[in-house]
Design a protein around this motif. Sequence first.
Motif, PDB file in Angstrom:
ATOM      1  N   GLU A 164      -3.221  -1.745   2.536  1.00  0.00           N
ATOM      2  CA  GLU A 164      -3.637  -0.568   3.290  1.00  0.00           C
ATOM      3  C   GLU A 164      -4.071   0.526   2.321  1.00  0.00           C
ATOM      4  O   GLU A 164      -3.331   0.897   1.411  1.00  0.00           O
ATOM      5  CB  GLU A 164      -2.516  -0.037   4.183  1.00  0.00           C
ATOM      6  CG  GLU A 164      -2.936   1.215   4.949  1.00  0.00           C
ATOM      7  CD  GLU A 164      -1.844   1.782   5.842  1.00  0.00           C
ATOM      8  OE1 GLU A 164      -1.511   2.971   5.695  1.00  0.00           O
ATOM      9  OE2 GLU A 164      -1.312   1.012   6.686  1.00  0.00           O
ATOM     10  N   GLU A 196     -10.289   0.876  10.795  1.00  0.00           N
ATOM     11  CA  GLU A 196      -9.599   1.126  12.067  1.00  0.00           C
ATOM     12  C   GLU A 196      -9.885   2.548  12.546  1.00  0.00           C
ATOM     13  O   GLU A 196      -9.444   3.514  11.907  1.00  0.00           O
ATOM     14  CB  GLU A 196      -8.096   0.928  11.862  1.00  0.00           C
ATOM     15  CG  GLU A 196      -7.741  -0.459  11.367  1.00  0.00           C
ATOM     16  CD  GLU A 196      -6.333  -0.588  10.816  1.00  0.00           C
ATOM     17  OE1 GLU A 196      -6.001  -1.673  10.294  1.00  0.00           O
ATOM     18  OE2 GLU A 196      -5.566   0.397  10.886  1.00  0.00           O
ATOM     19  N   GLN A 224      -4.679   4.332   2.594  1.00  0.00           N
ATOM     20  CA  GLN A 224      -4.113   5.238   3.593  1.00  0.00           C
ATOM     21  C   GLN A 224      -5.168   5.913   4.470  1.00  0.00           C
ATOM     22  O   GLN A 224      -4.964   6.113   5.666  1.00  0.00           O
ATOM     23  CB  GLN A 224      -3.256   6.285   2.892  1.00  0.00           C
ATOM     24  CG  GLN A 224      -2.283   6.986   3.806  1.00  0.00           C
ATOM     25  CD  GLN A 224      -1.239   7.749   3.008  1.00  0.00           C
ATOM     26  OE1 GLN A 224      -1.489   8.852   2.544  1.00  0.00           O
ATOM     27  NE2 GLN A 224      -0.068   7.156   2.839  1.00  0.00           N
ATOM     28  N   THR A 281       2.438  -0.417  10.245  1.00  0.00           N
ATOM     29  CA  THR A 281       3.340  -1.386   9.617  1.00  0.00           C
ATOM     30  C   THR A 281       4.804  -1.101   9.951  1.00  0.00           C
ATOM     31  O   THR A 281       5.709  -1.562   9.250  1.00  0.00           O
ATOM     32  CB  THR A 281       3.136  -1.401   8.087  1.00  0.00           C
ATOM     33  OG1 THR A 281       3.340  -0.077   7.574  1.00  0.00           O
ATOM     34  CG2 THR A 281       1.739  -1.871   7.727  1.00  0.00           C
ATOM     35  N   GLY A 311       0.843  -1.192   0.000  1.00  0.00           N
ATOM     36  CA  GLY A 311       0.000   0.000   0.000  1.00  0.00           C
ATOM     37  C   GLY A 311       0.879   1.243   0.000  1.00  0.00           C
ATOM     38  O   GLY A 311       2.108   1.160  -0.099  1.00  0.00           O
ATOM     39  N   ARG A 327      -7.209  -2.923   4.866  1.00  0.00           N
ATOM     40  CA  ARG A 327      -7.129  -2.093   6.069  1.00  0.00           C
ATOM     41  C   ARG A 327      -7.276  -0.624   5.697  1.00  0.00           C
ATOM     42  O   ARG A 327      -6.725  -0.179   4.694  1.00  0.00           O
ATOM     43  CB  ARG A 327      -5.791  -2.267   6.782  1.00  0.00           C
ATOM     44  CG  ARG A 327      -5.503  -3.623   7.388  1.00  0.00           C
ATOM     45  CD  ARG A 327      -4.162  -3.607   8.129  1.00  0.00           C
ATOM     46  NE  ARG A 327      -3.992  -2.349   8.830  1.00  0.00           N
ATOM     47  CZ  ARG A 327      -3.141  -1.383   8.461  1.00  0.00           C
ATOM     48  NH1 ARG A 327      -2.347  -1.537   7.413  1.00  0.00           N
ATOM     49  NH2 ARG A 327      -3.073  -0.261   9.146  1.00  0.00           N
ATOM     50  N   ALA A 328      -7.977   0.138   6.540  1.00  0.00           N
ATOM     51  CA  ALA A 328      -8.097   1.574   6.284  1.00  0.00           C
ATOM     52  C   ALA A 328      -8.393   2.322   7.580  1.00  0.00           C
ATOM     53  O   ALA A 328      -9.348   1.978   8.287  1.00  0.00           O
ATOM     54  CB  ALA A 328      -9.206   1.848   5.271  1.00  0.00           C
ATOM     55  N   GLY A 376       3.925   3.211   7.380  1.00  0.00           N
ATOM     56  CA  GLY A 376       2.536   3.660   7.448  1.00  0.00           C
ATOM     57  C   GLY A 376       2.395   5.014   8.093  1.00  0.00           C
ATOM     58  O   GLY A 376       3.155   5.364   9.001  1.00  0.00           O
ATOM     59  N   VAL A 422       3.538   2.030   3.299  1.00  0.00           N
ATOM     60  CA  VAL A 422       3.517   1.022   4.362  1.00  0.00           C
ATOM     61  C   VAL A 422       4.871   0.348   4.552  1.00  0.00           C
ATOM     62  O   VAL A 422       5.092  -0.319   5.564  1.00  0.00           O
ATOM     63  CB  VAL A 422       2.459  -0.069   4.081  1.00  0.00           C
ATOM     64  CG1 VAL A 422       1.088   0.540   3.934  1.00  0.00           C
ATOM     65  CG2 VAL A 422       2.819  -0.903   2.849  1.00  0.00           C
TER      66      VAL A 422
END
Length: 339
Positions: free
Chosen positions: A80, A172, A82, A41, A28, A116-117, A36, A31
Motif C-alpha cells: 500500500e 482506489e 498511503q 487492512t 506499507g 494499492r493506492a 491502514g 497497514v
Amino acid sequence: MPGMTMVQALNDALDTMLALDPDVLIFGEDVGYFGGVFRVTDKLQAKYGPTRCFDTPIAEGGIVAAAIGMAAYGLRPVIEIQFADYILPAYDQLVSEAARLRYRSNGEFVAPITVRAPYGGGIFGGQTHSQSPEAIFAHVTGLKTVIPSNPRDAKGLLIAAIECDDPVIFLEPKRLYNGPFDGRPGQALQSWDGHPAAEVPAGHYTVPLGTAAVVRPGRAVTVLAYGTMVHVAGAAIAATGIDAELLDLRSIVPLDIDAVSASVRKTGRCVIVHEASRFAGFGAELSALVQERCFYHLKSPIERVCGWDTPYPHAFEWDYFPGPDRVAAALRRATEAAA
C-alpha cells in the motif's frame, strides 16, 4: 450476498487471498497494527500475524524495491502506498525494475506485485492527497492499471490483480470508499447497502483484468468512464434523459478496446469522462483509439470532460471535478451535433 462498502470489499479480498495463498503478504505505511489510514487492512495483522501483514518506514522507493525482490523470489506482495500522490519516489523502481523484470530476464523472473493506492480527490486533502496519476502508469509498458467503481468489482479485480504475474497499479477512488454519490458538492454519501453492485460474493472470485462493463445500455451516445466518474456520468445521464450507453472501463491497461469500439460504432458518438487533468490525460489516448477504430461511424466530435490543467486546486475542489452539469452539457453537445 452481504452488502459491503468498497473498504469492506477490499478488506475481504485481502483476507481471502491471505487465507488461500501463503505466498501473499501485505506491507506499507500503517497497514499493520493501525489497519491502514482508510481501514482497508483492518484486523489483518491480528488474524495473520506480523510476518504476513506489517508496517514499513516512510520510504516508498524502499517499499517497492523490497516488493520486487520478494516477487522475484516467488512471493506475491501486496503493498500500500498511503496516497497515490506519494508514489512518485517509487516511480523509478516501478518503471525501471518491476515493469521490465519479465522482459529483461526473458521470462525467468516475474514481478507479481500489487500496488494499492487511494486515489483522486473529494476529501479536501489538497495538492498532495488528491491527485489522479493513472496516465503516467498507463504509458509504461509492463504495468497494468486498474480502477474499480463499486464494491463487487473492487473485490474481484483485486483478487485478479494479486494472482497476476505482472505488476498491477490498483487505484482506489477515495470518494467511493464508503458509498456511491453523484458528484455534487456537499452531498452526503449514501450507503451501498441494497445496491446490486454492493452485493459482494463470499470467498474467491475474480473480475478479469481488461474487461469493461456496460453499466447502462443505450443507442444515442457512448460514455467512457472509470472509478468515481462512472457515478458522475450516471447522474448526468439520468438528469438529461439521453439514451446513453455507459461503459465502466474498470482497467485502463489492459483496455477492453473491443467493447469500446463496439459501443461507439453502435451509437456513433462518444463522451469521455475522467477526473485527472485534460492535457495528456488517459482520455487523450481513448480519443485517439476511438478516432482510429471508429472514424467512419462518428456522427459528432469526441467530447472530453476532465479536470482542469492546473495544480490540484484545494479551494476550488468541487469546481475542478467533472460534475453532472459539465457531463450533461457534453452529452447535449454530442447528441445535438448534426450527423
